[in-house]
Design a protein around this motif. Structure first.
Motif, PDB file in Angstrom:
ATOM      1  N   ARG A 189       0.821  -1.207   0.000  1.00  0.00           N
ATOM      2  CA  ARG A 189       0.000   0.000   0.000  1.00  0.00           C
ATOM      3  C   ARG A 189       0.860   1.264   0.000  1.00  0.00           C
ATOM      4  N   CYS A 190       1.962   1.246   0.714  1.00  0.00           N
ATOM      5  CA  CYS A 190       2.806   2.433   0.891  1.00  0.00           C
ATOM      6  C   CYS A 190       4.005   2.468  -0.049  1.00  0.00           C
ATOM      7  N   SER A 191       4.056   1.584  -1.025  1.00  0.00           N
ATOM      8  CA  SER A 191       5.235   1.481  -1.887  1.00  0.00           C
ATOM      9  C   SER A 191       5.524   2.762  -2.674  1.00  0.00           C
ATOM     10  N   PRO A 240      -6.992  -1.977   1.941  1.00  0.00           N
ATOM     11  CA  PRO A 240      -7.446  -1.938   0.550  1.00  0.00           C
ATOM     12  C   PRO A 240      -6.314  -2.282  -0.420  1.00  0.00           C
ATOM     13  N   SER A 241      -6.661  -2.844  -1.557  1.00  0.00           N
ATOM     14  CA  SER A 241      -5.654  -3.199  -2.555  1.00  0.00           C
ATOM     15  C   SER A 241      -5.124  -1.951  -3.252  1.00  0.00           C
ATOM     16  N   GLY A 301      -6.519   4.777  -3.060  1.00  0.00           N
ATOM     17  CA  GLY A 301      -7.938   4.550  -3.331  1.00  0.00           C
ATOM     18  C   GLY A 301      -8.392   3.169  -2.907  1.00  0.00           C
ATOM     19  N   ASN A 302      -9.453   2.695  -3.520  1.00  0.00           N
ATOM     20  CA  ASN A 302     -10.052   1.376  -3.264  1.00  0.00           C
ATOM     21  C   ASN A 302     -10.494   1.199  -1.810  1.00  0.00           C
TER      22      ASN A 302
END
Length: 88
Positions: A37-39, A62-63, A67-68
């Motif tokens: 998520r934080c990449s 979330p994926s 967003g998502n």
């Protein structure tokens, strides 16, 4: 009397070990999901910290990298002290 105490002590040790394994597995889940998520985050250390907090409370992330949030309503609805979204 001593035998029942020893049996209870053994049972408590086994239960605590199983809870430790579950929490370790959840921690691994959160760290891998939050790393994804934080990449692309500009402040990666802050993103990972907040994502980890949110994941441990909500048990989902979330994926994708942005967003998502509809995939995890708990994650989406957590707010900070200023009333803004807490989770990255």
């Amino acid at each position: 009397m001593k035998l029942s105490f020893a049996a209870m002590l053994l049972l408590c040790l086994l239960l605590s070990f199983s809870f430790f394994q579950l929490s370790s597995a959840a921690s691994g889940f959160c760290s891998s999901k939050c790393a994804n998520r934080c990449s692309k985050a500009g402040r990666k250390d802050r993103c990972l910290k907040l994502c980890g907090i949110c994941c441990s409370k909500c048990k989902c992330v979330p994926s994708g990298t942005y967003g998502n949030k509809h995939e995890c309503p708990c994650y989406r609805d957590l707010k900070n002290s200023k009333g803004k979204g807490k989770c990255p």
